[in-house]
Design a protein around this motif. Structure first.
Motif, PDB file in Angstrom:
ATOM      1  N   ASP A  44     -19.326   2.183  -9.758  1.00 34.37           N
ATOM      2  CA  ASP A  44     -18.033   2.765 -10.130  1.00 34.37           C
ATOM      3  C   ASP A  44     -17.799   3.952  -9.198  1.00 34.37           C
ATOM      4  O   ASP A  44     -18.325   5.043  -9.421  1.00 34.37           O
ATOM      5  N   ALA A  64     -17.679  -4.715 -14.821  1.00 36.24           N
ATOM      6  CA  ALA A  64     -17.695  -5.611 -13.667  1.00 36.24           C
ATOM      7  C   ALA A  64     -19.090  -6.175 -13.431  1.00 36.24           C
ATOM      8  O   ALA A  64     -19.245  -7.341 -13.036  1.00 36.24           O
ATOM      9  N   TRP A 331     -17.237  -8.498  -2.963  1.00 34.18           N
ATOM     10  CA  TRP A 331     -15.917  -7.869  -2.845  1.00 34.18           C
ATOM     11  C   TRP A 331     -14.922  -8.813  -2.184  1.00 34.18           C
ATOM     12  O   TRP A 331     -13.799  -9.011  -2.682  1.00 34.18           O
ATOM     13  N   GLY A 334     -13.575 -11.428  -4.390  1.00 39.06           N
ATOM     14  CA  GLY A 334     -12.734 -11.004  -5.496  1.00 39.06           C
ATOM     15  C   GLY A 334     -13.472 -10.754  -6.786  1.00 39.06           C
ATOM     16  O   GLY A 334     -12.853 -10.585  -7.843  1.00 39.06           O
ATOM     17  N   GLN A 336     -15.276  -8.121  -7.390  1.00 42.61           N
ATOM     18  CA  GLN A 336     -15.187  -6.696  -7.662  1.00 42.61           C
ATOM     19  C   GLN A 336     -14.078  -6.123  -6.790  1.00 42.61           C
ATOM     20  O   GLN A 336     -13.654  -6.768  -5.810  1.00 42.61           O
ATOM     21  N   ASP A 337     -13.625  -4.917  -7.131  1.00 43.14           N
ATOM     22  CA  ASP A 337     -12.414  -4.376  -6.521  1.00 43.14           C
ATOM     23  C   ASP A 337     -12.656  -3.479  -5.318  1.00 43.14           C
ATOM     24  O   ASP A 337     -11.695  -2.911  -4.777  1.00 43.14           O
ATOM     25  N   HIS A 338     -13.886  -3.320  -4.898  1.00 41.74           N
ATOM     26  CA  HIS A 338     -14.178  -2.377  -3.825  1.00 41.74           C
ATOM     27  C   HIS A 338     -15.499  -2.745  -3.162  1.00 41.74           C
ATOM     28  O   HIS A 338     -16.288  -3.543  -3.684  1.00 41.74           O
ATOM     29  N   ARG A 372      -7.077 -13.684   0.369  1.00 40.28           N
ATOM     30  CA  ARG A 372      -7.483 -12.363  -0.125  1.00 40.28           C
ATOM     31  C   ARG A 372      -8.709 -11.867   0.633  1.00 40.28           C
ATOM     32  O   ARG A 372      -8.789 -10.698   1.019  1.00 40.28           O
ATOM     33  N   ARG A 376      -8.887  -8.456   2.850  1.00 44.81           N
ATOM     34  CA  ARG A 376      -9.877  -7.406   2.607  1.00 44.81           C
ATOM     35  C   ARG A 376     -10.731  -7.159   3.847  1.00 44.81           C
ATOM     36  O   ARG A 376     -11.075  -6.006   4.153  1.00 44.81           O
TER      37      ARG A 376
END
Length: 388
Positions: A44, A64, A331, A334, A336-338, A372, A376
């Motif tokens: 996080d 997550a 990542w 997709g 996780q967001d980062h 996506r 990224r």
């Protein structure tokens, strides 16, 4: 669309993204072998550790992280929790690992998923420790794993590697632990390519001598050993070792270089699997396991053999930094967001290494949404000043 990626000659090369990715599938747990994926943790990046106000210490995105484990269970794979892939000893400390074990074991029970959890001595501070202190540290973690209702993996201990005077000390420590374990455990032999501080484990730098000590421990407590996880990246040594194991003791390959042939077996013996590479290649590992369950050994190899190039790239020396590529691919996929890791380990690999991992994973169809993943990857390249 195409994307320009860094190449080994210092220039840029054109990559054409996949147009036919693997579609999501669900599978029951594999029957012919036990397949465990050592799973990464999701950081996080916006949180600070409760009570510190300084941001020190690892902060895990529990939602997550657990969602990723449910994704593995849905594909029929087991989860090897709080292991090397989860950055044990490289960003994830024992309090966070203990909470990870508690949460994941509870979710595994609810989901009907297989799980094993790592127990070690990483709550000890760096420095010299007596065998009594090391045993007590192991006992604390073993008790926690078993109290959470999960089988334990007795992880190799840096503290023990530093304190042991010879093979007799390993026999004493592991004997004490096995005599008191409530259920059979997995013994983990992690080679120094994964952790240089584990050189000379089992009391010998020579692998032949070390193997004899390892086998002696198993022979003395065969009913307390479910299996052994061997992470030495030497296929011939694993083949020899599994032939010498008691019939009731499994050999879980941790060889991220030779896993297809080791799992397939030689007609007499075969390895089960507990692998970090199964984290990013889970959709293909699950399909391969299903093929093996059908008796389709050729189909199993056809699915898994093409993943070895990606695995060898991710686990290239310094091998201990393979987690960086694993999280990158999660990542890009997709999940996780980062692309941030506990301990800042996202900076451990070069941009060239990461770009190559992206291209190889994309060619395998591992990104559910290739557009996506491409977007990224472009953002990561732009962050490094590369116009893609």
């Amino acid at each position: 669309m195409s994307i320009r990626l860094p190449s080994a000659d210092g220039g840029l090369r054109v990559h054409e993204p996949c147009t036919d990715p693997l579609r999501p599938l669900t599978f029951p747990p594999a029957r012919s072998r036990r397949f465990y994926s050592a799973a990464h943790v999701v950081a996080d990046p916006t949180a600070t550790r409760a009570g510190t106000g300084t941001g020190t210490g690892p902060v895990v995105d529990w939602e997550a992280t657990l969602a990723f484990r449910h994704r593995l269970w849905a594909q029929g794979l087991g989860v090897a929790e709080a292991m090397d892939t989860a950055q044990r000893g490289m960003g994830l400390d024992w309090p966070a690992a203990a909470e990870l074990i508690r949460r994941s074991a509870a979710d595994a029970l609810a989901a009907g998923g297989r799980i094993v959890c790592g127990a070690g001595t990483d709550q000890l501070p760096r420095g010299e420790h007596t065998l009594a202190v090391i045993i007590a540290a192991y006992e604390e973690q073993l008790a926690h794993v078993e109290a959470c209702g999960a089988p334990a993996v007795l992880m190799a201990s840096r503290a023990l590697a530093g304190a042991a005077r010879g093979p007799e000390d390993y026999l004493e420590v592991y004997g004490r632990l096995l005599r008191q374990s409530a259920r059979p455990v997995v013994l983990h032999w992690l080679g120094p390519m994964f952790d240089p501080e584990l050189a000379g484990y089992w009391g010998h730098h020579g692998l032949d001598e070390a193997t004899e000590v390892f086998l002696k421990i198993i022979a003395e407590y065969p009913d307390k050993v479910d299996g052994v996880k061997v992470s030495l990246l030497e296929a011939d040594r694993e083949v020899d070792l599994r032939r010498r194991l008691p019939a009731t003791v499994r050999c879980y390959t941790g060889d991220d270089y030779h896993y297809p042939e080791l799992i397939a077996g030689d007609g007499q013996h075969a390895s089960d699997a507990l692998l970090g590479i199964f984290d990013p290649i889970a959709p293909l590992a699950a399909r391969a396991a299903a093929a093996l369950d059908r008796g389709d050994s050729a189909g199993f190899r056809a699915l898994l053999d093409p993943t070895v190039g990606l695995s060898r790239h991710l686990f290239a020396p310094p091998t201990r930094y393979y987690k960086t590529g694993v999280v990158l691919l999660a990542w890009l996929a997709g999940y996780q967001d980062h692309f941030a890791m506990v301990g800042g380990l996202e900076s451990a690999r070069s941009l060239l290494h990461l770009a190559t991992a992206y291209a190889q994973a994309d060619l395998l169809g591992l990104f559910p949404d290739p557009a996506r993943a491409e977007d990224r990857m472009r953002s990561l390249l732009a962050l490094h000043g590369v116009a893609s």
